[in-house]
Design a protein around this motif. Structure first.
Motif, PDB file in Angstrom:
ATOM      1  N   GLN A  35       5.788  -5.708 -18.516  1.00 47.11           N
ATOM      2  CA  GLN A  35       5.044  -5.276 -17.324  1.00 47.11           C
ATOM      3  C   GLN A  35       3.802  -4.471 -17.691  1.00 47.11           C
ATOM      4  O   GLN A  35       2.871  -4.368 -16.897  1.00 47.11           O
ATOM      5  N   ASN A  36       3.759  -3.913 -18.890  1.00 51.05           N
ATOM      6  CA  ASN A  36       2.572  -3.149 -19.285  1.00 51.05           C
ATOM      7  C   ASN A  36       1.315  -4.002 -19.259  1.00 51.05           C
ATOM      8  O   ASN A  36       0.218  -3.488 -19.008  1.00 51.05           O
ATOM      9  N   ALA A  37       1.445  -5.299 -19.502  1.00 49.99           N
ATOM     10  CA  ALA A  37       0.279  -6.184 -19.447  1.00 49.99           C
ATOM     11  C   ALA A  37      -0.328  -6.169 -18.048  1.00 49.99           C
ATOM     12  O   ALA A  37      -1.551  -6.082 -17.885  1.00 49.99           O
ATOM     13  N   VAL A  38       0.516  -6.228 -17.031  1.00 49.76           N
ATOM     14  CA  VAL A  38       0.033  -6.206 -15.646  1.00 49.76           C
ATOM     15  C   VAL A  38      -0.478  -4.816 -15.285  1.00 49.76           C
ATOM     16  O   VAL A  38      -1.515  -4.689 -14.623  1.00 49.76           O
ATOM     17  N   LEU A  39       0.197  -3.800 -15.730  1.00 53.38           N
ATOM     18  CA  LEU A  39      -0.250  -2.438 -15.438  1.00 53.38           C
ATOM     19  C   LEU A  39      -1.613  -2.170 -16.067  1.00 53.38           C
ATOM     20  O   LEU A  39      -2.485  -1.551 -15.440  1.00 53.38           O
ATOM     21  N   ILE A  68      -7.518  -7.007  -8.155  1.00 45.50           N
ATOM     22  CA  ILE A  68      -6.509  -5.963  -7.960  1.00 45.50           C
ATOM     23  C   ILE A  68      -5.368  -6.475  -7.087  1.00 45.50           C
ATOM     24  O   ILE A  68      -4.188  -6.278  -7.407  1.00 45.50           O
ATOM     25  N   VAL A  69      -5.695  -7.134  -5.989  1.00 52.95           N
ATOM     26  CA  VAL A  69      -4.660  -7.656  -5.089  1.00 52.95           C
ATOM     27  C   VAL A  69      -3.786  -8.665  -5.827  1.00 52.95           C
ATOM     28  O   VAL A  69      -2.549  -8.613  -5.743  1.00 52.95           O
ATOM     29  N   TYR A  70      -4.411  -9.564  -6.577  1.00 49.82           N
ATOM     30  CA  TYR A  70      -3.649 -10.563  -7.334  1.00 49.82           C
ATOM     31  C   TYR A  70      -2.672  -9.887  -8.305  1.00 49.82           C
ATOM     32  O   TYR A  70      -1.482 -10.192  -8.323  1.00 49.82           O
ATOM     33  N   HIS A  71      -3.165  -8.961  -9.113  1.00 45.93           N
ATOM     34  CA  HIS A  71      -2.294  -8.313 -10.098  1.00 45.93           C
ATOM     35  C   HIS A  71      -1.239  -7.433  -9.423  1.00 45.93           C
ATOM     36  O   HIS A  71      -0.123  -7.310  -9.933  1.00 45.93           O
ATOM     37  N   LEU A  72      -1.564  -6.858  -8.269  1.00 49.73           N
ATOM     38  CA  LEU A  72      -0.573  -6.106  -7.506  1.00 49.73           C
ATOM     39  C   LEU A  72       0.558  -7.032  -7.054  1.00 49.73           C
ATOM     40  O   LEU A  72       1.744  -6.679  -7.153  1.00 49.73           O
ATOM     41  N   LEU A  73       0.215  -8.221  -6.578  1.00 51.51           N
ATOM     42  CA  LEU A  73       1.241  -9.173  -6.144  1.00 51.51           C
ATOM     43  C   LEU A  73       2.103  -9.620  -7.317  1.00 51.51           C
ATOM     44  O   LEU A  73       3.316  -9.783  -7.170  1.00 51.51           O
ATOM     45  N   VAL A  74       1.495  -9.788  -8.487  1.00 50.61           N
ATOM     46  CA  VAL A  74       2.285 -10.129  -9.680  1.00 50.61           C
ATOM     47  C   VAL A  74       3.261  -8.998  -9.982  1.00 50.61           C
ATOM     48  O   VAL A  74       4.442  -9.232 -10.262  1.00 50.61           O
ATOM     49  N   ALA A  77       6.171  -9.094  -7.629  1.00 46.55           N
ATOM     50  CA  ALA A  77       7.093 -10.168  -8.013  1.00 46.55           C
ATOM     51  C   ALA A  77       7.918  -9.765  -9.229  1.00 46.55           C
ATOM     52  O   ALA A  77       9.118 -10.050  -9.299  1.00 46.55           O
ATOM     53  N   MET A  78       7.292  -9.085 -10.184  1.00 47.44           N
ATOM     54  CA  MET A  78       8.022  -8.617 -11.378  1.00 47.44           C
ATOM     55  C   MET A  78       9.150  -7.662 -10.999  1.00 47.44           C
ATOM     56  O   MET A  78      10.189  -7.630 -11.642  1.00 47.44           O
ATOM     57  N   LYS A  79       8.905  -6.874  -9.974  1.00 44.80           N
ATOM     58  CA  LYS A  79       9.884  -5.873  -9.533  1.00 44.80           C
ATOM     59  C   LYS A  79      10.835  -6.430  -8.472  1.00 44.80           C
ATOM     60  O   LYS A  79      11.569  -5.682  -7.837  1.00 44.80           O
ATOM     61  N   ASP A  80      10.817  -7.761  -8.306  1.00 42.94           N
ATOM     62  CA  ASP A  80      11.668  -8.434  -7.312  1.00 42.94           C
ATOM     63  C   ASP A  80      11.450  -7.896  -5.906  1.00 42.94           C
ATOM     64  O   ASP A  80      12.382  -7.791  -5.111  1.00 42.94           O
ATOM     65  N   MET A  81      10.201  -7.567  -5.634  1.00 42.43           N
ATOM     66  CA  MET A  81       9.808  -7.163  -4.287  1.00 42.43           C
ATOM     67  C   MET A  81       9.038  -8.325  -3.678  1.00 42.43           C
ATOM     68  O   MET A  81       8.776  -9.322  -4.345  1.00 42.43           O
ATOM     69  N   ASP A  82       8.675  -8.192  -2.413  1.00 42.80           N
ATOM     70  CA  ASP A  82       7.893  -9.259  -1.793  1.00 42.80           C
ATOM     71  C   ASP A  82       6.884  -8.659  -0.823  1.00 42.80           C
ATOM     72  O   ASP A  82       6.774  -7.442  -0.691  1.00 42.80           O
ATOM     73  N   LEU A  83       6.154  -9.536  -0.167  1.00 46.44           N
ATOM     74  CA  LEU A  83       5.115  -9.070   0.748  1.00 46.44           C
ATOM     75  C   LEU A  83       5.679  -8.282   1.920  1.00 46.44           C
ATOM     76  O   LEU A  83       5.009  -7.407   2.464  1.00 46.44           O
ATOM     77  N   GLU A  84       6.900  -8.568   2.312  1.00 40.19           N
ATOM     78  CA  GLU A  84       7.490  -7.829   3.427  1.00 40.19           C
ATOM     79  C   GLU A  84       7.665  -6.358   3.060  1.00 40.19           C
ATOM     80  O   GLU A  84       7.501  -5.478   3.920  1.00 40.19           O
ATOM     81  N   ASP A  85       7.983  -6.074   1.800  1.00 39.96           N
ATOM     82  CA  ASP A  85       8.068  -4.682   1.354  1.00 39.96           C
ATOM     83  C   ASP A  85       6.728  -3.987   1.528  1.00 39.96           C
ATOM     84  O   ASP A  85       6.652  -2.852   2.016  1.00 39.96           O
ATOM     85  N   LEU A  86       5.669  -4.676   1.160  1.00 37.68           N
ATOM     86  CA  LEU A  86       4.330  -4.128   1.304  1.00 37.68           C
ATOM     87  C   LEU A  86       3.934  -3.978   2.766  1.00 37.68           C
ATOM     88  O   LEU A  86       3.432  -2.936   3.195  1.00 37.68           O
ATOM     89  N   ARG A  87       4.198  -5.019   3.547  1.00 34.96           N
ATOM     90  CA  ARG A  87       3.866  -4.975   4.985  1.00 34.96           C
ATOM     91  C   ARG A  87       4.607  -3.826   5.695  1.00 34.96           C
ATOM     92  O   ARG A  87       4.030  -3.142   6.531  1.00 34.96           O
ATOM     93  N   SER A  88       5.876  -3.645   5.370  1.00 31.48           N
ATOM     94  CA  SER A  88       6.664  -2.580   5.998  1.00 31.48           C
ATOM     95  C   SER A  88       6.071  -1.214   5.692  1.00 31.48           C
ATOM     96  O   SER A  88       5.952  -0.355   6.582  1.00 31.48           O
TER      97      SER A  88
END
Length: 94
Positions: A35-39, A68-74, A77-88
């Protein structure tokens, strides 16, 4: 914009599952740094966004914001979260 984000997140999730060899997205999931690559990419893109904003370079602001948005979404996904987590979370702040 939600449709674009949903579509992009679906592609990211697909790359996470199928790991095609020629996919940049898949390479982020299999990178030796984990995950450090994405961070690191998030940090890099954030710095580039700040510099673009400082220079009033609107084309670069849009480009770096998308990165930034693209890498945030990656990362989500790495953390097994999804857009609903972000939307909430965003809805709670609205």
């Amino acid at each position: 914009m939600d449709d674009v984000l949903d579509d992009l997140f679906d592609v990211i999730e697909d790359r996470k599952e199928t790991l095609p060899e020629d996919s940049y997205t898949a390479s982020l999931f299999t990178h030796e740094k984990g995950q450090n690559a994405v961070l690191e990419k998030l940090g890099e893109e954030t710095t580039e966004l700040v510099l673009a904003a400082k220079d009033d370079d609107y084309e670069e602001i849009a480009h770096e914001s998308a990165d930034i948005v693209y890498h945030l979404l990656v990362l989500l996904a790495m953390k097994d979260m999804d857009l609903e987590d972000l939307r909430s979370e965003l809805a709670e702040r609205g």
